[in-house]
Design a protein around this motif. Structure first.
Motif, short mmCIF file in Angstrom:
data_model
loop_
_atom_site.label_atom_id
_atom_site.label_comp_id
_atom_site.label_asym_id
_atom_site.label_seq_id
_atom_site.Cartn_x
_atom_site.Cartn_y
_atom_site.Cartn_z
N GLY A 157 0.69 -1.23 0.18
CA GLY A 157 -0.22 0.38 0.26
C GLY A 157 0.59 0.99 -0.06
N GLN A 158 1.47 1.44 -0.83
CA GLN A 158 3.03 2.59 -1.12
C GLN A 158 2.84 3.44 -2.34
N PRO A 159 1.39 3.01 -3.07
CA PRO A 159 1.73 3.52 -4.27
C PRO A 159 1.61 5.14 -5.07
N GLU A 160 1.98 5.30 -3.74
CA GLU A 160 2.09 7.14 -4.26
C GLU A 160 3.50 7.07 -3.74
N LEU A 161 4.53 5.89 -3.19
CA LEU A 161 5.40 6.31 -3.85
C LEU A 161 6.36 5.94 -4.47
N LEU A 162 5.67 4.69 -5.66
CA LEU A 162 5.88 4.82 -6.97
C LEU A 162 5.54 5.86 -7.78
N ASP A 163 3.96 6.33 -7.22
CA ASP A 163 3.99 7.28 -8.65
C ASP A 163 4.58 8.44 -8.48
N GLN A 164 5.35 8.55 -7.59
CA GLN A 164 6.29 9.97 -7.24
C GLN A 164 7.06 9.41 -7.94
N GLU A 165 7.84 7.82 -7.84
CA GLU A 165 9.16 8.22 -8.39
C GLU A 165 9.20 8.01 -9.82
N TYR A 166 8.07 7.31 -10.62
CA TYR A 166 7.69 6.67 -11.82
C TYR A 166 7.62 8.32 -12.53
N LEU A 167 7.27 9.59 -11.57
CA LEU A 167 7.09 10.45 -12.68
C LEU A 167 8.28 10.92 -12.19
N LYS A 168 9.36 11.30 -11.37
CA LYS A 168 10.29 12.12 -11.65
C LYS A 168 11.26 11.05 -12.69
N ILE A 169 11.36 10.14 -12.84
CA ILE A 169 12.53 9.64 -13.69
C ILE A 169 11.77 8.94 -15.09
N LEU A 170 10.30 9.89 -15.27
CA LEU A 170 9.26 9.76 -16.85
C LEU A 170 10.50 10.82 -18.01
N TYR A 171 10.72 9.63 -19.04
CA TYR A 171 11.65 10.57 -20.11
C TYR A 171 10.75 11.96 -20.27
N ARG A 172 11.79 12.86 -20.83
CA ARG A 172 10.60 13.96 -21.43
C ARG A 172 9.84 15.13 -20.40
N LYS A 173 10.38 14.34 -18.75
CA LYS A 173 9.21 15.12 -17.73
C LYS A 173 9.44 16.44 -18.18
N GLU A 174 10.65 17.09 -18.02
CA GLU A 174 10.23 18.90 -18.42
C GLU A 174 10.48 19.38 -19.62
N GLY A 175 9.96 20.06 -19.83
CA GLY A 175 9.87 20.44 -20.84
C GLY A 175 8.70 20.33 -21.86
N ARG B 65 0.56 16.85 -35.64
CA ARG B 65 1.40 17.31 -34.84
C ARG B 65 1.17 18.20 -33.71
N PHE B 66 1.77 18.57 -32.41
CA PHE B 66 2.15 19.35 -31.55
C PHE B 66 3.00 19.79 -31.12
N GLU B 67 2.92 20.52 -29.99
CA GLU B 67 4.16 20.67 -29.17
C GLU B 67 3.89 21.22 -27.94
N ALA B 68 3.85 19.65 -26.89
CA ALA B 68 3.62 19.55 -25.46
C ALA B 68 4.43 19.37 -24.88
N ARG B 69 3.95 19.96 -23.20
CA ARG B 69 5.03 18.95 -21.72
C ARG B 69 4.08 18.13 -21.33
N ILE B 70 4.58 17.03 -20.37
CA ILE B 70 4.27 15.83 -19.57
C ILE B 70 3.58 16.82 -18.60
N ALA B 71 2.18 16.36 -18.27
CA ALA B 71 1.51 17.52 -17.35
C ALA B 71 0.83 16.26 -16.31
N GLY B 72 1.25 14.87 -16.33
CA GLY B 72 1.09 13.96 -15.32
C GLY B 72 0.86 12.13 -16.00
N ILE B 73 0.63 11.95 -15.46
CA ILE B 73 0.15 10.09 -15.39
C ILE B 73 -1.21 10.17 -14.56
N SER B 74 -2.42 9.67 -15.46
CA SER B 74 -3.71 9.73 -14.88
C SER B 74 -3.32 8.62 -13.94
#
Ligand code: BTN
Length: 248
Positions: A186-204, A214-223
């Motif tokens: 039951g620590q899914p939040e930890l997995l969520d945070q760490e998954y987000l933290k190392i996502l490819y193209r996380k910033e920008g 085609r379009f340009e966008a930034r990652i807003a999150g994972i549902s």
């Protein structure tokens, strides 16, 4: 708490078309226990995402399928398994290299190069996730790649040395087990945070393509169910399932 390690039940085969195919067959015929690993030295028809072929030179890499029975996990949270496996692979690689990222949903990159691919096949019984076959292709000692896979790399190419595959297997399974326990305890939040933290193209902002172009966008999150959420330069939020959007 389920214990995957030790001892793992490892089924070793010199040659298989696909470890995922073999694992799926075992589930039909033999009821393999939670944590069973199917491993082959030479995978002849490795299956990839998007119907692609997974190239792996015999005896050089890890091509395995881990059979899980995540009965505690509600079906709508099945993306948790994807996080567990991709973070486990990333943790293992973190022993040897940096600059690791997860390209949504579960390609493992080092810089701009792909080092591992993951193919997860769930089976559902009623409202329960009865089995997950987690196929992992991890490039370890292969130095030449012949297929048209984009930008493949291996640990040997990155570190300029050979690795012991057995040692890598043990370390990989330990890393996955640690992540699995975080999900199960039951620590899914930890997995969520760490998954987000190392996502490819996380910033920008980066270019993407969907059915409308085609379009340009930034990652807003994972549902919560693992969809990819992008925010365009114009501020529109767009949510995608796997295969609905391409990274350009
Ligand atoms: C991808 O396209 O990135 C996913 C590749 C998954 C390859 C692994 S190798 C072990 C397992 N058996 C298969 O047939 N495929 C997966």
């Amino acid at each position: 708490m389920s214990k995957l390690f030790p001892p793992h039940n490892i089924i070793r085969k010199n040659e298989l078309d696909s470890t995922n195919n073999h694992a799926l067959k075992l589930i039909q015929e033999a009821s393999p226990s939670h944590g069973t690993v199917v491993l082959t030295v030479n995978q002849t028809k490795g299956r990839g995402q998007r119907k692609n072929y997974w190239e792996s030179e015999g005896g050089k890499n890890l091509t395995i399928s881990l059979i899980l029975r995540p009965e505690f996990l509600p079906i709508h949270l099945q993306f948790g398994i994807s996080k567990v496996i991709s973070l486990g692979v990333a943790d293992f690689l973190g022993r040897y290299t940096d600059n690791i990222s997860i390209k949504w949903p579960n390609d493992i990159y080092v810089g701009e190069k792909k080092i591992a691919g993951i193919l997860i096949e769930h089976s559902i019984m009623g409202s329960i996730l009865s089995t997950s076959v987690c196929g992992i292709g991890l490039n370890i000692n292969q130095r030449e790649f012949l297929s048209d896979a984009p930008n493949p790399v291996s640990l040997a190419l990155l570190c300029d040395k050979e690795f012991d595959l057995e040692e890598c297997l043990t370390q990989l399974l330990e890393a996955i087990e640690t992540r699995y326990q975080q999900l199960e305890e039951g620590q899914p939040e930890l997995l969520d945070q760490e998954y987000l933290k190392i996502l490819y193209r996380k910033e920008g902002y980066y270019p993407y393509e969907d059915a409308n172009g085609r379009f340009e966008a930034r990652i807003a999150g994972i549902s919560p169910i693992g969809q990819f959420v992008l925010e365009t330069r114009e501020g529109d939020e767009r949510t995608y399932n796997f295969k609905e959007v391409k990274f350009l």
